[in-house]
Design a protein around this motif. Structure first.
Motif, PDB file in Angstrom:
ATOM      1  N   ARG A 177      10.110  11.586 -24.632  1.00  0.00           N
ATOM      2  CA  ARG A 177      11.037  10.763 -25.437  1.00  0.00           C
ATOM      3  C   ARG A 177      11.309   9.614 -24.726  1.00  0.00           C
ATOM      4  O   ARG A 177      11.475   8.529 -25.600  1.00  0.00           O
ATOM      5  CB  ARG A 177      12.316  11.782 -25.402  1.00  0.00           C
ATOM      6  N   ASP A 178      11.538   9.614 -23.663  1.00  0.00           N
ATOM      7  CA  ASP A 178      11.873   8.247 -22.762  1.00  0.00           C
ATOM      8  C   ASP A 178      10.704   7.265 -22.965  1.00  0.00           C
ATOM      9  O   ASP A 178      11.078   6.161 -22.859  1.00  0.00           O
ATOM     10  CB  ASP A 178      12.106   8.539 -21.150  1.00  0.00           C
ATOM     11  N   GLN A 208      12.108  15.302 -22.061  1.00  0.00           N
ATOM     12  CA  GLN A 208      12.767  14.210 -22.192  1.00  0.00           C
ATOM     13  C   GLN A 208      11.710  13.068 -21.778  1.00  0.00           C
ATOM     14  O   GLN A 208      12.136  12.017 -22.079  1.00  0.00           O
ATOM     15  CB  GLN A 208      14.056  14.582 -21.311  1.00  0.00           C
TER      16      GLN A 208
END
Length: 300
Positions: free
Chosen positions: A213-214, A210
């Protein structure tokens, strides 16, 4: 109302198997006997627990509620059996410690070495356990003590009847081979600069993926491994970049390690003591973990 525990445990097997015949086979009983015990349990509590139809057995709302309690009773009995067996075998000169792979690579061995320097007669049996299997194995009585972790951004996790002792926090940095284009960079690097790299990750889910993705990209994963030695070997040979836990920085020789420019989530490293009987020497092991934690904690 008093429930017969034998009937409760029989119902539990039926509820999980969704079949009287399969439950009877598992319990080494006749099917009529199993059906009769469940019927008596329903009479005791005055509620129907199972609906019987063409599609098989289905739990009623009362059955769903009771099954949760039956599962709790079953695992406590299993834990009691394990602990009592340990007492009867007088296996009290060794402590069984379960821990996740990253902790097993450095932190836990350092704690055990510290412990043995003062208590050379004490044996600590170490077992690797994944995050997904920790709860079931720990609550079954397999370990006298366990070391686990949790993302600090989510609600604190507690285990049924167990005592959780937070030890320290660690974070993650990016590791790359000495030949990587960013290996000569001074100071922190922005995660987006690795968008075009191949990645070695411990899992395709969770806060590490994540984080990528951030930063605006999905990591191009070429290897999934939780083995620190394998991860280091793959990074060193240039097969990709990967995450390096801060508690293993000193063990990643041959890898160029850089902190992330910007906020990076952390994880809590904690110890667990089981419910029920506690090994008389578990406190010594716990104290060694607490003392060693100060050497591995991440500042800031």
């Amino acid at each position: 109302m008093t429930m017969d525990p034998r009937r409760l445990l029989t119902f539990r097997v039926v509820a999980h198997e969704r079949s009287f015949s399969r439950a009877a086979e598992k319990l080494s009983l006749s099917q009529p006997s199993v059906s009769h015990q469940v019927a008596l349990l329903e009479t005791e509590i005055g509620l129907r627990l199972l609906d019987r139809g063409r599609g098989g057995l289905r739990l009623t709302h009362a059955g769903t509620v009771l099954l949760e309690h039956a599962d709790h009773v079953a695992w406590r009995l299993q834990m009691a059996d394990t602990q009592i067996t340990g007492l009867s075998q007088e296996r009290r000169d060794q402590v069984r410690l379960g821990c996740f792979p990253t902790a097993l690579a450095g932190f836990v061995p350092s704690a055990v070495a510290r412990l043995r320097s003062g208590h050379s007669e004490l044996r600590v049996l170490l077992s690797e356990v994944t995050a997904g299997t920790l709860e079931a194995r720990f609550l079954s009585g397999e370990f006298d003590l366990a070391v686990g972790y949790q993302d600090t951004a989510i609600e604190r996790r507690e285990f049924q009847g167990a005592q959780r002792i937070d030890l320290f926090q660690d974070t993650f940095l990016v590791g790359m081979s000495p030949e990587h284009r960013l290996a000569g960079a001074a100071g922190p690097v922005h995660l987006s600069e690795f968008a075009d790299d191949d990645w070695i990750v411990p899992s395709t889910e969770g806060f590490l993926v994540q984080a990528c993705r951030d930063a605006g990209f999905d990591p191009r994963v070429v290897s999934i491994t939780q083995d620190p030695i394998a991860t280091r070997g793959l990074i060193t040979r240039g097969l990709g970049v990967g995450w390096v836990p801060s508690l293993l920085v000193d063990d990643y020789s041959g890898v160029v390690i850089r902190p992330i420019d910007g906020a990076m989530r952390r994880r809590d490293i904690y110890a667990l003591l089981p419910p029920g009987d506690r090994h008389p020497l578990a406190t010594r092991v716990l104290n060694a973990l607490i003392e060693t934690a100060g050497e591995f904690s991440t500042e800031g």
